[in-house]
Design a protein around this motif. Structure first.
Motif, PDB file in Angstrom:
ATOM      1  N   MET A  67       0.824  -1.209   0.000  1.00  0.00           N
ATOM      2  CA  MET A  67       0.000   0.000   0.000  1.00  0.00           C
ATOM      3  C   MET A  67       0.860   1.262   0.000  1.00  0.00           C
ATOM      4  SD  MET A  67      -3.091  -0.877  -0.382  1.00  0.00           S
ATOM      5  CE  MET A  67      -2.424  -2.223  -1.406  1.00  0.00           C
ATOM      6  N   ALA A  68       2.097   1.163   0.503  1.00  0.00           N
ATOM      7  CA  ALA A  68       3.009   2.318   0.430  1.00  0.00           C
ATOM      8  C   ALA A  68       3.286   2.671  -1.026  1.00  0.00           C
ATOM      9  CB  ALA A  68       4.317   2.004   1.163  1.00  0.00           C
ATOM     10  N   VAL A  69       3.553   1.660  -1.846  1.00  0.00           N
ATOM     11  CA  VAL A  69       3.853   1.948  -3.257  1.00  0.00           C
ATOM     12  C   VAL A  69       2.581   2.321  -4.015  1.00  0.00           C
ATOM     13  CG1 VAL A  69       3.638  -0.382  -4.239  1.00  0.00           C
ATOM     14  CG2 VAL A  69       5.317   1.221  -5.171  1.00  0.00           C
ATOM     15  N   TYR A  92       7.420   2.310  11.396  1.00  0.00           N
ATOM     16  CA  TYR A  92       7.418   3.598  12.093  1.00  0.00           C
ATOM     17  C   TYR A  92       7.951   4.701  11.177  1.00  0.00           C
ATOM     18  CZ  TYR A  92       6.346   1.155  16.431  1.00  0.00           C
ATOM     19  OH  TYR A  92       5.715   0.393  17.406  1.00  0.00           O
ATOM     20  N   THR A  93       8.958   4.381  10.360  1.00  0.00           N
ATOM     21  CA  THR A  93       9.468   5.369   9.403  1.00  0.00           C
ATOM     22  C   THR A  93       8.426   5.646   8.325  1.00  0.00           C
ATOM     23  OG1 THR A  93      11.600   4.268   9.728  1.00  0.00           O
ATOM     24  CG2 THR A  93      11.507   6.013   8.080  1.00  0.00           C
ATOM     25  N   LEU A  94       7.751   4.598   7.860  1.00  0.00           N
ATOM     26  CA  LEU A  94       6.682   4.776   6.877  1.00  0.00           C
ATOM     27  C   LEU A  94       5.572   5.659   7.455  1.00  0.00           C
ATOM     28  CD1 LEU A  94       6.501   1.119   5.508  1.00  0.00           C
ATOM     29  CD2 LEU A  94       7.161   3.137   4.185  1.00  0.00           C
ATOM     30  N   LEU A  95       5.235   5.414   8.722  1.00  0.00           N
ATOM     31  CA  LEU A  95       4.205   6.235   9.375  1.00  0.00           C
ATOM     32  C   LEU A  95       4.653   7.693   9.457  1.00  0.00           C
ATOM     33  CD1 LEU A  95       1.541   6.500  10.948  1.00  0.00           C
ATOM     34  CD2 LEU A  95       2.802   5.845  13.023  1.00  0.00           C
ATOM     35  N   TYR A 140       7.983   4.658  -1.119  1.00  0.00           N
ATOM     36  CA  TYR A 140       8.384   3.639  -2.103  1.00  0.00           C
ATOM     37  C   TYR A 140       9.644   2.908  -1.650  1.00  0.00           C
ATOM     38  CZ  TYR A 140      10.120   1.675  -6.487  1.00  0.00           C
ATOM     39  OH  TYR A 140      10.614   0.822  -7.439  1.00  0.00           O
ATOM     40  N   THR A 141      10.711   3.667  -1.356  1.00  0.00           N
ATOM     41  CA  THR A 141      11.995   3.027  -1.070  1.00  0.00           C
ATOM     42  C   THR A 141      11.993   2.288   0.268  1.00  0.00           C
ATOM     43  OG1 THR A 141      12.790   5.144  -0.190  1.00  0.00           O
ATOM     44  CG2 THR A 141      13.313   4.644  -2.464  1.00  0.00           C
ATOM     45  N   ILE A 142      11.370   2.872   1.289  1.00  0.00           N
ATOM     46  CA  ILE A 142      11.337   2.205   2.597  1.00  0.00           C
ATOM     47  C   ILE A 142      10.407   0.996   2.547  1.00  0.00           C
ATOM     48  CG2 ILE A 142      10.784   2.481   5.046  1.00  0.00           C
ATOM     49  CD1 ILE A 142      11.479   5.497   4.650  1.00  0.00           C
ATOM     50  N   GLY A 143       9.299   1.130   1.793  1.00  0.00           N
ATOM     51  CA  GLY A 143       8.419  -0.022   1.616  1.00  0.00           C
ATOM     52  C   GLY A 143       9.125  -1.166   0.920  1.00  0.00           C
ATOM     53  N   LEU A 144       9.946  -0.842  -0.077  1.00  0.00           N
ATOM     54  CA  LEU A 144      10.707  -1.872  -0.788  1.00  0.00           C
ATOM     55  C   LEU A 144      11.746  -2.509   0.128  1.00  0.00           C
ATOM     56  CD1 LEU A 144      11.092  -3.239  -3.541  1.00  0.00           C
ATOM     57  CD2 LEU A 144      12.744  -1.442  -4.110  1.00  0.00           C
ATOM     58  N   VAL A 194      -1.869   6.481   6.727  1.00  0.00           N
ATOM     59  CA  VAL A 194      -1.626   6.623   8.166  1.00  0.00           C
ATOM     60  C   VAL A 194      -2.549   5.688   8.945  1.00  0.00           C
ATOM     61  CG1 VAL A 194      -1.922   8.184  10.143  1.00  0.00           C
ATOM     62  CG2 VAL A 194      -0.735   8.986   8.092  1.00  0.00           C
ATOM     63  N   ILE A 195      -3.813   5.662   8.563  1.00  0.00           N
ATOM     64  CA  ILE A 195      -4.786   4.790   9.256  1.00  0.00           C
ATOM     65  C   ILE A 195      -4.372   3.326   9.137  1.00  0.00           C
ATOM     66  CG2 ILE A 195      -7.166   3.954   9.214  1.00  0.00           C
ATOM     67  CD1 ILE A 195      -7.980   6.805   8.309  1.00  0.00           C
ATOM     68  N   LEU A 196      -3.960   2.905   7.931  1.00  0.00           N
ATOM     69  CA  LEU A 196      -3.544   1.509   7.722  1.00  0.00           C
ATOM     70  C   LEU A 196      -2.364   1.155   8.625  1.00  0.00           C
ATOM     71  CD1 LEU A 196      -3.468  -1.209   6.172  1.00  0.00           C
ATOM     72  CD2 LEU A 196      -1.937  -0.085   4.543  1.00  0.00           C
ATOM     73  N   VAL A 197      -1.326   1.984   8.637  1.00  0.00           N
ATOM     74  CA  VAL A 197      -0.130   1.662   9.417  1.00  0.00           C
ATOM     75  C   VAL A 197      -0.446   1.657  10.911  1.00  0.00           C
ATOM     76  CG1 VAL A 197       2.242   2.324   9.956  1.00  0.00           C
ATOM     77  CG2 VAL A 197       1.381   2.604   7.631  1.00  0.00           C
TER      78      VAL A 197
END
Length: 391
Positions: free
Chosen positions: A214-216, A274-277, A315-319, A377-380
């Motif tokens: 979902m991040a990408v 946490y970084t994605l959030l 994108y990059t952190i999700g990968l 944000v809600i998903l994470v």
């Protein structure tokens, strides 16, 4: 056995890396310049933001179809031949935008341009991953990602100088694509083979690692939505076409220059969610803040720079999270799911952002961006709560 450190061997190794890396730069520049050109022409001819958004959506549809087709293409024709064919298709699409004035033709040309660029992107990513030595894979992939990002920067920068009038911008786009053929042809015999064992089902992995996929998806929606409609948004709030190019450049530079610090932060946090959030929260807040600074070009440039960085960070952190969670064939399948979700985001983003701009001319662009970030944000948060109480 030849010396692996001989000058000839070193030159071959760098050529093997240079060919797919150059291809990635071309993909970024072509999409960045092409989206700006088409949006500018459609805006000048009076098309609504919704129609311009639909045109961008065709790029996302092309990405989804190309993601499904590319493994089959590579198994039958290898890596280099399809890249060269797609260079021809992409260059011809650029010229087509100049020669054909019918809006329906532009939808078709947008499709062929993004299909060609996506096939090139997937094959070049596979090529550089296969060629990178394990001890330097991180550095080489970082160089590859930065070249892709710099390509996205180069497109809007070129647009800010050459504008959308006459043959020049289309000729430049076609020439950039053609030049990428030189290193690809030079490295023809160094390209990897696509093995049948690499064909794996992937839809299951969309839900297995949802914070990554979902991040990408969010990145695809925001990236193509912004690339497609930032020019229309800028003109709506009183800026010129040239200033719009500067805003796009700020967005693209953020997506390059902020990746390294964001990556370093994520490497020092055990759970990358946490970084994605954090990226999503900054994106949410920045999007809501943007309307207050519409008439302050410097502040708006800074906000767009940050939004470009945190959206690319998704994108990059999700990968990276995907690679930390999965290995082998599971990772290959998850990567396919990753690209698929990116394409779905590219379909949905321009359409919804364009409609929001028609409904709310002054705030629609920013509120649509905030909505995408807010949903993530809600998903994470829900996933972190689940980990806290149920794991």
């Amino acid at each position: 056995m030849p010396d692996s450190h001989s000058p000839h061997s070193t030159a071959r190794s760098w050529l093997t890396i240079a060919a797919p890396t150059a291809t990635a730069g071309v993909v970024g520049a072509a999409i960045g310049l092409g989206a700006q050109l088409v949006s500018a022409l459609m805006e000048a001819r009076g098309y609504s933001n919704t129609v311009i958004g639909y045109n961008g959506t065709f790029g996302g549809i092309a990405t989804i179809i190309a993601a499904a087709c590319t493994p089959h293409i590579a198994r039958h024709f290898g890596v280099v031949r399809p890249i060269l064919v797609m260079l021809i298709v992409g260059g011809s699409s650029f010229l087509g935008f100049y020669w054909f004035q019918n809006q329906y033709m532009w939808f078709g040309l947008r499709f062929t341009l993004h299909f060609a660029m996506t096939v090139m992107f997937i094959l070049s990513e596979f090529w550089v991953n296969s060629a990178a030595p394990p001890q330097r894979r991180g550095q080489i992939l970082a160089l590859y990602a930065m070249t892709l990002g710099l390509g996205f920067c180069a497109g809007p920068l070129l647009f800010s100088f050459v504008g959308s009038q006459g043959f020049l911008p289309f000729g430049i786009g076609c020439t950039i694509i053609a030049l990428a053929a030189i290193p690809v042809i030079a490295a023809w015999n160094l390209s990897p083979r696509f093995r049948d064992s690499e064909r794996v089902p992937f839809l299951h992995y969309i839900f297995k690692v949802p914070t990554s996929t979902m991040a990408v998806f969010i990145y695809g929606a925001i990236q193509l939505g912004a690339v497609t409609l930032l020019l229309s948004f800028s003109i709506q709030i009183g800026y010129t076409e040239e200033q719009s190019g500067h805003f796009m450049l700020a967005l693209a530079l953020g997506s390059v220059l902020l990746l390294v610090p964001l990556g370093m932060i994520s490497d020092h946090i055990n759970d990358r969610r946490y970084t994605l959030l954090g990226c999503a929260l900054i994106g949410f807040g920045g999007s809501l803040l943007a309307p207050a600074f519409y008439h302050n070009p410097l502040a708006l440039t800074v906000i767009l720079f940050v939004l470009g960085g945190v959206s690319a960070g998704l994108y990059t952190i999700g990968l990276a999270q995907l690679g930390a969670r999965l290995k082998g064939h599971e990772l290959a399948a998850a990567n396919s799911a990753f690209i698929f979700c990116y394409g779905v985001g590219m379909v949905i983003g321009p359409t919804l952002i364009g409609q929001a701009m028609d409904w709310l001319p002054q705030t629609g662009f920013a509120l649509a961006m905030a909505t995408f970030f807010g949903l993530y944000v809600i998903l994470v948060v829900l996933r972190l709560i689940k980990k806290l109480f149920f794991s």
